[in-house]
Enzyme design. Structure first.
Site, PDB file in Angstrom:
ATOM      1  CE1 TYR A  89      -2.558   3.459   1.479  1.00 47.59           C
ATOM      2  CE2 TYR A  89      -3.979   2.028   0.188  1.00 47.59           C
ATOM      3  CZ  TYR A  89      -3.708   3.264   0.745  1.00 47.59           C
ATOM      4  OH  TYR A  89      -4.585   4.290   0.565  1.00 47.59           O
ATOM      5  CG  PHE A 124      -7.169  18.892 -23.968  1.00 44.70           C
ATOM      6  CD1 PHE A 124      -7.481  18.072 -22.894  1.00 44.70           C
ATOM      7  CD2 PHE A 124      -7.390  18.416 -25.253  1.00 44.70           C
ATOM      8  CE1 PHE A 124      -7.947  16.787 -23.103  1.00 44.70           C
ATOM      9  CE2 PHE A 124      -7.869  17.134 -25.474  1.00 44.70           C
ATOM     10  CZ  PHE A 124      -8.139  16.319 -24.401  1.00 44.70           C
ATOM     11  CB  THR A 125     -12.001  18.659 -23.608  1.00 35.46           C
ATOM     12  OG1 THR A 125     -11.107  17.534 -23.542  1.00 35.46           O
ATOM     13  CG2 THR A 125     -12.355  18.917 -25.058  1.00 35.46           C
ATOM     14  CG  ASP A 179      -1.172  18.704 -21.163  1.00 35.59           C
ATOM     15  OD1 ASP A 179      -2.391  18.787 -21.366  1.00 35.59           O
ATOM     16  OD2 ASP A 179      -0.552  17.617 -21.158  1.00 35.59           O
ATOM     17  CE  LYS A 220      -3.858  11.383 -23.931  1.00 32.35           C
ATOM     18  NZ  LYS A 220      -4.707  11.237 -22.735  1.00 32.35           N
ATOM     19  NE  ARG A 236     -11.764  16.077 -29.756  1.00 34.47           N
ATOM     20  CZ  ARG A 236     -11.641  15.876 -28.438  1.00 34.47           C
ATOM     21  NH1 ARG A 236     -10.455  15.810 -27.871  1.00 34.47           N
ATOM     22  NH2 ARG A 236     -12.717  15.742 -27.680  1.00 34.47           N
ATOM     23  CG  PHE A 288     -16.358  15.554 -26.335  1.00 34.10           C
ATOM     24  CD1 PHE A 288     -16.189  16.680 -25.526  1.00 34.10           C
ATOM     25  CD2 PHE A 288     -15.472  14.504 -26.206  1.00 34.10           C
ATOM     26  CE1 PHE A 288     -15.140  16.747 -24.612  1.00 34.10           C
ATOM     27  CE2 PHE A 288     -14.427  14.564 -25.297  1.00 34.10           C
ATOM     28  CZ  PHE A 288     -14.263  15.690 -24.493  1.00 34.10           C
TER      29      PHE A 288
HETATM   30  C1  LIG Z   1      -3.251  17.223 -24.202  1.00 32.32           C
HETATM   31  C2  LIG Z   1      -4.015  16.414 -23.208  1.00 32.32           C
HETATM   32  C3  LIG Z   1      -4.799  15.320 -23.601  1.00 32.32           C
HETATM   33  O1  LIG Z   1      -4.844  14.982 -24.908  1.00 32.32           O
HETATM   34  C4  LIG Z   1      -5.527  14.585 -22.614  1.00 32.32           C
HETATM   35  C5  LIG Z   1      -6.393  13.505 -22.956  1.00 32.32           C
HETATM   36  N1  LIG Z   1      -6.597  13.258 -24.220  1.00 32.32           N
HETATM   37  C6  LIG Z   1      -7.397  12.359 -24.749  1.00 32.32           C
HETATM   38  C7  LIG Z   1      -8.197  11.437 -23.931  1.00 32.32           C
HETATM   39  C8  LIG Z   1      -7.463  12.322 -26.206  1.00 32.32           C
HETATM   40  O2  LIG Z   1      -8.180  11.459 -26.752  1.00 32.32           O
HETATM   41  O3  LIG Z   1      -6.787  13.166 -26.849  1.00 32.32           O
HETATM   42  C9  LIG Z   1      -5.422  14.994 -21.261  1.00 32.32           C
HETATM   43  C10 LIG Z   1      -6.173  14.272 -20.133  1.00 32.32           C
HETATM   44  O4  LIG Z   1      -5.485  13.082 -19.856  1.00 32.32           O
HETATM   45  P1  LIG Z   1      -6.278  11.785 -19.369  1.00 32.32           P
HETATM   46  O5  LIG Z   1      -7.106  11.345 -20.544  1.00 32.32           O
HETATM   47  O6  LIG Z   1      -7.120  12.156 -18.165  1.00 32.32           O
HETATM   48  O7  LIG Z   1      -5.172  10.793 -19.039  1.00 32.32           O
HETATM   49  C11 LIG Z   1      -4.626  16.060 -20.928  1.00 32.32           C
HETATM   50  N2  LIG Z   1      -3.944  16.765 -21.879  1.00 32.32           N
END
Ligand SMILES: CC1=C(O)/C(=C\N=C(/C)C(=O)O)C(COP(=O)(O)O)=CN1
Length: 456
Positions: free
Chosen positions: A71, A123-124, A214, A257, A381, A448
């Site tokens: 933990y 970004f969203t 970011d 990513k 988008r 979306f």
């Molecule tokens: C630039 C950027 C992103 O592209 C992002 C998430 N992007 C998604 C889910 C996408 O499909 O682009 C996020 C959010 O990360 P998360 O999906 O919560 O691990 C933050 N910054």
């Protein structure tokens, strides 16, 4: 010129179900013409997102077997901390379950109601967390970023005049940090140059304002710096990434990513006081500060993924595959955002479907049509993703009305890219037959993901 090939070979495959057009027509109608609501098993080539969809390496899978699920104080946390300090250069590391986890905590700590957060395009989820903390996001990206046809090599750049004007207008004390993304997802995976980031850093420091990066696709950004910025042609990706991060005071990161994992993220900081507060918030929202909503095995896989992600051969092949698809579409005069971005090809739905007005959701329709045509899942988008203005309640009407064909890392072959290009070409050839949508269900937040539509 010899053509390139991937620096890996395939060891495990996932068989895919092939569907008929009739099956796909039924599936997309049941999904309310929203590709997010399709079942993965009904999708042939899944280009919805590069988030969490990468293929892990055999070493990462091996890392999963040495998960220390204690933990507190898991040894995997320390290997993750070491990897992030080594490659991103930040001092304090807080694991989170994914990027949003870091955005939530950072926004809660740094933003006070009435604050302004300037950034290079929204970004969203990032903007939503800034708004939920009472802040207002202010776009300070260069104008070219909003023009799908502009060939500017660094569309992610900050317009220093826009930033200076905001500082003058609201005062530095109302700006808790500058939110810089590299690359810029909503602009088409477009990079910010090292020179521009350095200039933003110097401007910010002259006003004693923080910069938070970011870092979600910062390795891809480093590749574009290496390819397009003269001073960096001879530098390795790892060296460029570390210098890049040195011009910021911390970062939020979605490991899903660049870092080649299916779940994971982090918040990195250099300031001990902010770190102290964030470490306390982590236990409220993410779990202990040494696991942050991840199992030990996930942290180990991410530590290994970071190491793999900064290898020059990896990132060259990764972006090379995106460029391969993009160049095919450009050769066929299909309207896409240029320059070709790092993680995706963005179809310009306004140019693709000029006869469909933006409030009939052309990008949403185009994504649905691509699925119907060939079982390819893309992501809207455009106006749907842009959501509603929190003050006026009306839609935001973004310049960019795009369909994102997002390429997962190390997953698809060149044959999948060829088929995708042919399917897009087919839809383009018949585009005049397409008509708009009406939204029949609209969620309150980030609509979306779950909105539903019907054909007009
Ligand atoms: C630039 C950027 C992103 O592209 C992002 C998430 N992007 C998604 C889910 C996408 O499909 O682009 C996020 C959010 O990360 P998360 O999906 O919560 O691990 C933050 N910054």
């Amino acid at each position: 010129r010899r053509s390139w090939a991937e620096p890996y070979k395939i060891k495990v495959v996932e068989p895919l179900k092939m569907t008929t057009r009739a099956e796909r027509e039924q599936a997309i109608a049941e999904a309310g013409y929203n590709t997010f609501l399709l079942r993965s098993e009904d999708v042939y080539i899944d280009l919805l997102t590069d988030s969490g969809t990468s293929a892990m390496s055999d070493r990462q899978w091996a890392g999963m077997m040495v998960g220390d699920e204690a933990y507190a104080g898991s040894k995997n946390f320390y290997s993750l901390e070491e990897a992030i300090q080594k490659y991103y250069g930040y001092r304090y590391i807080l694991p989170t379950h994914q990027g949003r986890g870091a955005e939530n905590i950072l926004s809660k700590i740094l933003i006070k109601p009435g604050d302004y957060i300037p950034g290079n395009m929204y970004f969203t989820t990032t903007r939503l967390h800034q708004e939920l903390a009472g802040g207002t996001f202010v776009d300070v990206i260069i104008d070219e970023a909003h023009d799908p046809r502009s060939q500017h090599p660094f569309k992610g750049n900050v317009d220093l005049q826009k930033l200076t004007d905001l500082i003058k207008r609201v005062g530095a004390e109302r700006i808790p940090y500058i939110s810089v993304a590299g690359t810029v997802n909503m602009a088409g995976g477009q990079p910010i140059s090292m020179a521009n980031l350095r200039a933003v850093y110097e401007l910010a420091k002259s006003h004693d304002i923080r910069i938070i990066l970011d870092a979600t696709r910062a390795v891809e950004n480093a590749y574009f710096i290496q390819q397009r910025e003269a001073d960096y042609h001879q530098q390795s990706i790892a060296i460029i990434l570390k210098e890049f991060c040195s011009y910021t005071d911390g970062c939020t990161m979605s490991g899903k990513k660049d870092a080649l994992v299916n779940i994971g993220g982090w918040l990195a900081l250099n300031d001990p006081d902010i770190y102290e507060e964030a470490r306390n918030m982590i236990v409220i929202y993410e779990g202990l500060h040494t696991y942050g909503g991840m199992a030990g095995r996930d942290m180990e896989a991410m530590a290994i993924g970071i190491e793999e992600s900064v290898q020059d051969d990896h990132i060259r092949a990764r972006i090379g595959q995106v460029e391969y698809l993009g160049q095919k579409l450009l050769d066929w005069n299909i309207p896409i955002v240029v320059p070709i971005g790092g993680h995706a090809i963005y179809l310009d739905a306004k140019a693709f479907l000029p006869h469909i007005p933006q409030d009939q959701f052309p990008a949403q329709l185009l994504a649905a049509e691509l699925y119907r045509e060939a079982g390819i899942r893309a992501m809207e988008r455009g106006i749907v993703s842009a959501g509603r203005n929190k003050d006026t309640g009306d839609h935001y009407y973004p310049e960019l009305e795009l369909v994102r064909l997002t390429i997962p890392r190390r997953v698809y072959t060149q044959a999948h890219m060829d088929l995708t290009a042919e399917a897009v070409d087919e839809v383009y050839y018949n585009r005049h037959r397409l008509r708009g949508l009406k939204m029949v269900y609209e969620p309150k937040y980030l609509r979306f993901f779950q909105a539903r539509f019907e054909l007009l």
